[in-house]
Design an enzyme around this catalytic site. Structure first.
Site, PDB file in Angstrom:
ATOM      1  CD  GLU A 115      47.822  21.656 -45.088  1.00  0.00           C
ATOM      2  OE1 GLU A 115      48.770  21.472 -45.855  1.00  0.00           O
ATOM      3  OE2 GLU A 115      47.488  20.847 -44.213  1.00  0.00           O
ATOM      4  CD  GLU A 135      49.643  20.865 -40.741  1.00  0.00           C
ATOM      5  OE1 GLU A 135      50.088  21.940 -40.270  1.00  0.00           O
ATOM      6  OE2 GLU A 135      48.688  20.813 -41.543  1.00  0.00           O
TER       7      GLU A 135
HETATM    8  C1  LIG Z   1      47.672  16.692 -43.725  1.00  0.00           C
HETATM    9  C2  LIG Z   1      47.567  17.737 -42.681  1.00  0.00           C
HETATM   10  O1  LIG Z   1      48.441  18.763 -43.035  1.00  0.00           O
HETATM   11  C3  LIG Z   1      47.906  17.161 -41.361  1.00  0.00           C
HETATM   12  C4  LIG Z   1      47.101  17.749 -40.263  1.00  0.00           C
HETATM   13  O2  LIG Z   1      46.162  18.465 -40.438  1.00  0.00           O
HETATM   14  S1  LIG Z   1      47.580  17.273 -38.735  1.00  0.00           S
HETATM   15  C5  LIG Z   1      46.438  18.049 -37.642  1.00  0.00           C
HETATM   16  C6  LIG Z   1      46.705  19.481 -37.456  1.00  0.00           C
HETATM   17  N1  LIG Z   1      45.870  19.988 -36.426  1.00  0.00           N
HETATM   18  C7  LIG Z   1      46.297  20.085 -35.167  1.00  0.00           C
HETATM   19  O3  LIG Z   1      47.431  19.817 -34.847  1.00  0.00           O
HETATM   20  C8  LIG Z   1      45.289  20.574 -34.163  1.00  0.00           C
HETATM   21  C9  LIG Z   1      45.257  19.630 -32.994  1.00  0.00           C
HETATM   22  N2  LIG Z   1      44.240  20.002 -32.051  1.00  0.00           N
HETATM   23  C10 LIG Z   1      44.411  21.021 -31.188  1.00  0.00           C
HETATM   24  O4  LIG Z   1      45.392  21.743 -31.181  1.00  0.00           O
HETATM   25  C11 LIG Z   1      43.312  21.232 -30.196  1.00  0.00           C
HETATM   26  O5  LIG Z   1      42.648  20.011 -30.016  1.00  0.00           O
HETATM   27  C12 LIG Z   1      42.259  22.285 -30.624  1.00  0.00           C
HETATM   28  C13 LIG Z   1      42.925  23.666 -30.615  1.00  0.00           C
HETATM   29  C14 LIG Z   1      41.735  21.981 -31.998  1.00  0.00           C
HETATM   30  C15 LIG Z   1      41.068  22.265 -29.655  1.00  0.00           C
HETATM   31  O6  LIG Z   1      41.546  22.398 -28.341  1.00  0.00           O
HETATM   32  P1  LIG Z   1      40.554  22.165 -27.075  1.00  0.00           P
HETATM   33  O7  LIG Z   1      39.318  22.912 -27.304  1.00  0.00           O
HETATM   34  O8  LIG Z   1      41.374  22.447 -25.871  1.00  0.00           O
HETATM   35  O9  LIG Z   1      40.134  20.660 -27.106  1.00  0.00           O
HETATM   36  P2  LIG Z   1      41.011  19.315 -27.017  1.00  0.00           P
HETATM   37  O10 LIG Z   1      40.747  18.667 -25.707  1.00  0.00           O
HETATM   38  O11 LIG Z   1      42.410  19.572 -27.406  1.00  0.00           O
HETATM   39  O12 LIG Z   1      40.360  18.464 -28.179  1.00  0.00           O
HETATM   40  C16 LIG Z   1      39.023  18.005 -28.095  1.00  0.00           C
HETATM   41  C17 LIG Z   1      38.964  16.611 -28.657  1.00  0.00           C
HETATM   42  O13 LIG Z   1      39.209  16.700 -30.066  1.00  0.00           O
HETATM   43  C18 LIG Z   1      40.259  15.809 -30.415  1.00  0.00           C
HETATM   44  N3  LIG Z   1      40.998  16.415 -31.516  1.00  0.00           N
HETATM   45  C19 LIG Z   1      41.440  17.691 -31.629  1.00  0.00           C
HETATM   46  N4  LIG Z   1      42.046  17.863 -32.810  1.00  0.00           N
HETATM   47  C20 LIG Z   1      41.984  16.684 -33.454  1.00  0.00           C
HETATM   48  C21 LIG Z   1      42.431  16.239 -34.731  1.00  0.00           C
HETATM   49  N5  LIG Z   1      43.032  17.047 -35.586  1.00  0.00           N
HETATM   50  N6  LIG Z   1      42.215  14.942 -35.041  1.00  0.00           N
HETATM   51  C22 LIG Z   1      41.577  14.110 -34.191  1.00  0.00           C
HETATM   52  N7  LIG Z   1      41.130  14.477 -32.990  1.00  0.00           N
HETATM   53  C23 LIG Z   1      41.331  15.758 -32.637  1.00  0.00           C
HETATM   54  C24 LIG Z   1      41.099  15.680 -29.159  1.00  0.00           C
HETATM   55  O14 LIG Z   1      41.842  14.485 -29.184  1.00  0.00           O
HETATM   56  C25 LIG Z   1      40.035  15.682 -28.084  1.00  0.00           C
HETATM   57  O15 LIG Z   1      39.480  14.391 -28.023  1.00  0.00           O
HETATM   58  P3  LIG Z   1      38.963  13.769 -26.615  1.00  0.00           P
HETATM   59  O16 LIG Z   1      37.903  14.703 -26.154  1.00  0.00           O
HETATM   60  O17 LIG Z   1      38.485  12.414 -26.998  1.00  0.00           O
HETATM   61  O18 LIG Z   1      40.162  13.743 -25.706  1.00  0.00           O
END
Ligand SMILES: C[C@H](O)CC(=O)SCCNC(=O)CCNC(=O)[C@H](O)C(C)(C)COP(=O)(O)OP(=O)(O)OC[C@H]1O[C@@H](n2cnc3c(N)ncnc32)[C@H](O)[C@@H]1OP(=O)(O)O
Length: 724
Positions: A115, A135
Site C-alpha cells: 500500500e 489483510e
Molecule cells: C493496514 C494494513 O493494510 C494492514 C496490514 O498490512 S496487515 C499485514 C499484512 N501482511 C501480511 O499478512 C504478511 C504476513 N506475513 C507473512 O505472510 C509471512 O510472514 C511472510 C510471507 C512475510 C514471510 O514468510 P516466512 O519467510 O515464511 O517467515 P515467517 O516465519 O512467516 O515470518 C518471519 C517472522 O516475521 C514475523 N512477521 C511476518 N510478517 C509480519 C508482520 N506483518 N508483522 C509482524 N511480524 C511479522 C513472523 O511473526 C515471524 O516472527 P518469528 O520469527 O518471531 O516467529
C-alpha cells in the site's frame, strides 16, 4: 529494538533514499511509521532533495503493518494505538507531497508494504518479489488505501480477486498488469529507481497519483456487475466472516464517490474489523502457527537439523502413497516398499494419480511433476534401506505387524536413520518395544490426504532424541507442512482431542436429533462438512477400528452405539460404495438418504438413551455446543497431561488437521471466546441429564471456577503433568 527504524541518505544526484529497517520482514511497526513520517517531512523540506526513493533493507521491501499491533489492540481493546497512516502519511505526505517518490521493491511488498508503494508515483521491482494484499486473511481489510489504489492500478476484477483470496502475485505478473512500472535486476534496482524519480521531477516521466486514476476502472455498471458476482462468491466461500463483504462495500464507495471518500470509509471500517472476533481468531492463528516452530529443549539448544535426502516409506496404501507424494514433491528421494508387486504397482499408481491430479488442478507445473515422479522407486525388500536417512512406516494399525517391521528396519537401516511411524492411535513405546533404538523412534502422523493436508503431528516419547525431532521438523518444513510436536498417548493430540466429536454426534443422534440437522449445523458453524458426512468420507472400516482403540483407552467417557455396524450390515460403506448417510453419485453433490432413517431408529431402540423414550428438544446452538464442548473438554485433558507444549499448538493442529475454522482461532481459543464457565456449567448440566460422556474434566472445572482462561500456561494449574 535493534535495527528498527528508518534511515535517509541524500546523494549528490539530489535523490533521498529512505530505507525501512525492521528485520526479518521490515514490518511497519509504530516506530517505523513514525520514522517514515519524519524522513518524508525532512526530505520534502530540504532544498537539496529533488526526488525520493523508498525502499526496504536486506532485500525485502516490507511484509506489511506490524501484526503485533493488532494483537495489542485485541488484548486491550484500545484502537487509539492504530496510527493514521492512510490519510496523514500515504495521501498527504507521500502521494500529494511536493516531491516525486518512487518505490524500489525487492523480495516482499505485502499488505501495508504494498500500500505504501501504491501511494508512490512509480514502482520499480526486482524479479520474483511477492506483491499482495493478504489483510482479509487476518480478518481486516487493506487499511492504507489499498482497497482504492489496487483497483485503480490493475483493474477491478484482478484487484478484487487478489484481495478476496489474499493471493499475492509475483513482480513479473505485476509488470504485465501495470502495477509495476519497470522490472530490473536487484543490482540495478536503486540506480534505476533514482533515475526514474529524477525523471518524474523533471517531468520527463508522468507524475501519477494512483488515487486519482479512473482509466482502469471501467464503467459504473461494469464495476457493479463485478462486485455483485464477488459478493455472491464471498457469501458462499466466507459465510461467517464480515471482512469480505465489508471490503467490497469499501471498494464500491470509492468507485461511486471517488477514491478519497473510499479511503475515508476504508479507515472507518478497518477500525471496526480489527475489533471483530474474526480478526482476533485469525491473528491468533497467525502467531500460533509460527510459535509451533519453537519447541523447548529441541530448537533452543544449539542443534542443527541433519539433512534427510532419502526416505523409505513402508506401505503403499492411501496414507503411504500420500506421504510418498508429499516427500517427492519436496524433492526428497523415496523408496516405497510393499509386500508384493500387485500392491506395489497400486501404490505407485496412487502416487502418480496424486501428482497428476495436482497438475490437472493447475497446482503443479508439468515439468515439476515429472521431476517429482523420477524421485520415486518401488521395492519389495529391505536392500535399498541401507542408505536411507529416515523410514516412515504406514501399514495397517496392527500392533504385532508394526512391531515386526520395527525390529526388521532396525537391522536393515544405518544407525543414524530415523525410524518413524504414521500410526494415528497406537502408543509409540508399544510400536518400538522389540527394538533397542527408542531414541530414534518418533511419530510422523500425517492427515489424509497426506499430500494435501498441511499438518504434520510429530509424536515424541520420553526417549526420542531432540536431534530426531528437529530433523523431522525440518523435513516437515521442506515438504511444506506445519510440524506440531506433541507427546505420546493414545491417539496423540489431534485424534484424541477430536474423538468426542464423532461420539458426541452419535450420542445426539441417539437422543433423537436428526442426522442431517446435525450435519447442517456443524457445516454452518464452519467445518467443511458435518460429522456424519465425514464418517462417510473416511469409510466405516476406519470408524470401527479407531473407535475400538479409543473406546478401550477412554472407556469412562465413551458412548457405545451399534450404528456403524448396522449400516455395514445393511450394505452401506459410506462414500466408498456410494451409500452411507448420504447417496453419492458421480458428478453430483452428496444427497441425504432418507432410507438411512429406519436404521437410525433401530439403533435408537438398542441404545435406548432418550429420556422417557422421547427425542430431546434442543436449539440449534445447543446442538453445536453438545458436539463441540466435549471436544474442548478433551482438549483440557490433553493440556492437563502436558501432551502439547502450549495451548495454541492445539489451536493450530485443530485448524490444520481437522479443518476447525481458522477464524474461530482454533479449538482452545474458541473455548476461551465462548467462556470456560459456560462450557463447564453446560457440560455439568448435560452430564446429569445424559450421562458421564459429558463429565467436565478436572482442568476445565478448575479454570472455570477460578476464572482462568483455558489457554493460560500450565504453571497456573497446580498438579499438571508434562509429557514433553
Ligand atoms: C493496514 C494494513 O493494510 C494492514 C496490514 O498490512 S496487515 C499485514 C499484512 N501482511 C501480511 O499478512 C504478511 C504476513 N506475513 C507473512 O505472510 C509471512 O510472514 C511472510 C510471507 C512475510 C514471510 O514468510 P516466512 O519467510 O515464511 O517467515 P515467517 O516465519 O512467516 O515470518 C518471519 C517472522 O516475521 C514475523 N512477521 C511476518 N510478517 C509480519 C508482520 N506483518 N508483522 C509482524 N511480524 C511479522 C513472523 O511473526 C515471524 O516472527 P518469528 O520469527 O518471531 O516467529
Amino acid at each position: 529494538m535493534a535495527g528498527v527504524g528508518v534511515t535517509m541518505e541524500v546523494g549528490n544526484d539530489g535523490v533521498a533514499v529512505i530505507t525501512i529497517s525492521n528485520p526479518p520482514v521490515n514490518a511497519l511497526a509504530i516506530p517505523v511509521i513514525d520514522g517514515l513520517k519524519e524522513k518524508f517531512v525532512e526530505a520534502t523540506r530540504r532544498e537539496d532533495v529533488k526526488a525520493i526513493v523508498l525502499t526496504g533493507k536486506g532485500g525485502k521491501f516490507s511484509g506489511g503493518f506490524d501484526i503485533n499491533v493488532f494483537e495489542k489492540v485485541h488484548k486491550t481493546g484500545d484502537i487509539s494505538i492504530l496510527p493514521d497512516v492512510s490519510v496523514d502519511l500515504v495521501v498527504n505526505t507521500i502521494e500529494d507531497g511536493k516531491k516525486p517518490v518512487v518505490a524500489a521493491i525487492e523480495g516482499l511488498g505485502l499488505g501495508g508494504g504494498l500500500e505504501l508503494t501504491m501511494g508512490c508515483h512509480a514502482r520499480i521491482a526486482a524479479p520474483k518479489a511477492q506483491l499482495g494484499l493478504p489483510e482479509l486473511s487476518l480478518g481486516v481489510l487493506p487499511g492504507f488505501g489499498g482497497t482504492q489504489r489496487l483497483p485503480r492500478l490493475l483493474g477491478l476484477s484482478k484487484a478484487v480477486e487478489m484481495m478476496l483470496l489474499s493471493k499475492p502475485i509475483m513482480s513479473e505478473e505485476g509488470k504485465k498488469l501495470g502495477l509495476i512500472d519497470a522490472l530490473v535486476s536487484s543490482e540495478e534496482l536503486l540506480r534505476v529507481s533514482r533515475l526514474w524519480a529524477l525523471d518524474i521531477a523533471a517531468r520527463r516521466k508522468p507524475w501519477i497519483r494512483s488515487l486519482h486514476r479512473t482509466d482502469k476502472l471501467g464503467s459504473l455498471s461494469e464495476s457493479r456487475e463485478i462486485l455483485k458476482v464477488a459478493r455472491q462468491q464471498a457469501k458462499q466461500t466466507a459465510p461467517n466472516m464480515p471482512q469480505h463483504l465489508a471490503c467490497l462495500d469499501v471498494i464500491e464507495e470509492g468507485i461511486v464517490h471517488g477514491g478519497y471518500n473510499g479511503v475515508l470509509k476504508e479507515a472507518r471500517v478497518f477500525k471496526e474489523l480489527v475489533l471483530s472476533d474474526t480478526s482476533r481468531g485469525l491473528v491468533h492463528v497467525f502467531f500460533a502457527q509460527r510459535a509451533t516452530a519453537k519447541v523447548p529443549n529441541v530448537t533452543d539448544i544449539g542443534l542443527k537439523p541433519r539433512s534427510v535426502k532419502r526416505v523409505a516409506v513402508i506401505g503403499g496404501g492411501l496414507m503411504g502413497s500420500g506421504i510418498a507424494t508429499a516427500l517427492i514433491l519436496g524433492n526428497i528421494y523415496v523408496v516405497l516398499k510393499e509386500v508384493n508387486s500387485e500392491y506395489l504397482l497400486r501404490g505407485i499408481k496412487m502416487v502418480e494419480g496424486n501428482v497428476r491430479g495436482l497438475v490437472a488442478r493447475k497446482k503443479l507445473a508439468h515439468d515439476k511433476a515429472e521431476k517429482a515422479l523420477s524421485m520415486l522407486k518401488g521395492v519389495l525388500d529391505y536392500s535399498e534401506f541401507r542408505n536411507v536417512d529416515m523410514v516412515i512406516e504406514a501399514v495397517i494399525e496392527k500392533v504385532p505387524l508394526k512391531q515386526t517391521i520395527f525390529s526388521e528396519i532396525e537391522k536393515a537401516c544405518p544407525p543414524h536413520c530415523i525410524l518413524a511411524t504414521n500410526t494415528s492411535t497406537i502408543d509409540l513405546n508399544v510400536v518400538g518395544e522389540k527394538t533397542s533404538s527408542q531414541d530414534r523412534i518418533v511419530g510422523a502422523h500425517f492427515f489424509s490426504p497426506a499430500h494435501v493436508m498441511p499438518l504434520l503431528e510429530i509424536v515424541r516419547t520420553e526417549k526420542t532424541s531432540a536431534q530426531v525431532i528437529l530433523d523431522l521438523m525440518a523435513v516437515g518444513k521442506i515438504i511444506k507442512k506445519v510440524p506440531v510436536v506433541v507427546g505420546n498417548c493414545t491417539a496423540f493430540a489431534v485424534n484424541r482431542t477430536f474423538f468426542p466429536y464423532t461420539q458426541g454426534s452419535h450420542l445426539l443422534l441417539n437422543l433423537g436429533v436428526d442426522v442431517f440437522r446435525i450435519d447442517g449445523l456443524i457445516s454452518r458453524f464452519g467445518l467443511p462438512m458435518g460429522p456424519f458426512q465425514l464418517q462417510d468420507l473416511a469409510g466405516y472400516g476406519v470408524a470401527l477400528a479407531v473407535g475400538k482403540e479409543l473406546k478401550a483407552a477412554f472407556s469412562d467417557r465413551s458412548f457405545r452405539s451399534p450404528l456403524v455396524e448396522l449400516l455395514v450390515k445393511s450394505g452401506r460403506n459410506g462414500k466408498n460404495n456410494g451409500k452411507g448417510y448420504y447417496l453419492y453419485e458421480k458428478g453430483s453433490k452428496p444427497k441425504p438418504d432418507p432410507s438411512v432413517l429406519p436404521i437410525i431408529e433401530e439403533c435408537r431402540r438398542v441404545t435406548n438413551v432418550m429420556p422417557g423414550g422421547k427425542p430431546i428438544s434442543v436449539s440449534d446452538n445447543e446442538i453445536v455446543e453438545m458436539i463441540l464442548f466435549p471436544v474442548v473438554n478433551e482438549a483440557c485433558r490433553v493440556m492437563d497431561e502436558g501432551v502439547v507444549v502450549r495451548a495454541s499448538d492445539l489451536d493450530v493442529a485443530s485448524v490444520l488437521g481437522m479443518s476447525f475454522p481458522s477464524y474461530r482461532g482454533g479449538i482452545v481459543f474458541w473455548g476461551d471466546t465462548v467462556g470456560p464457565n459456560h462450557i463447564y456449567t453446560s457440560l455439568k448440566k448435560w452430564s446429569e441429564l445424559y450421562g458421564s460422556f459429558y463429565n467436565p474434566s478436572r482442568f476445565l472445572e478448575e479454570r472455570a471456577t477460578k476464572g482462568i482462561p483455558l489457554s493460560a500456561p500450565a504453571s497456573t494449574s497446580p498438579g499438571s503433568r508434562s509429557r514433553l
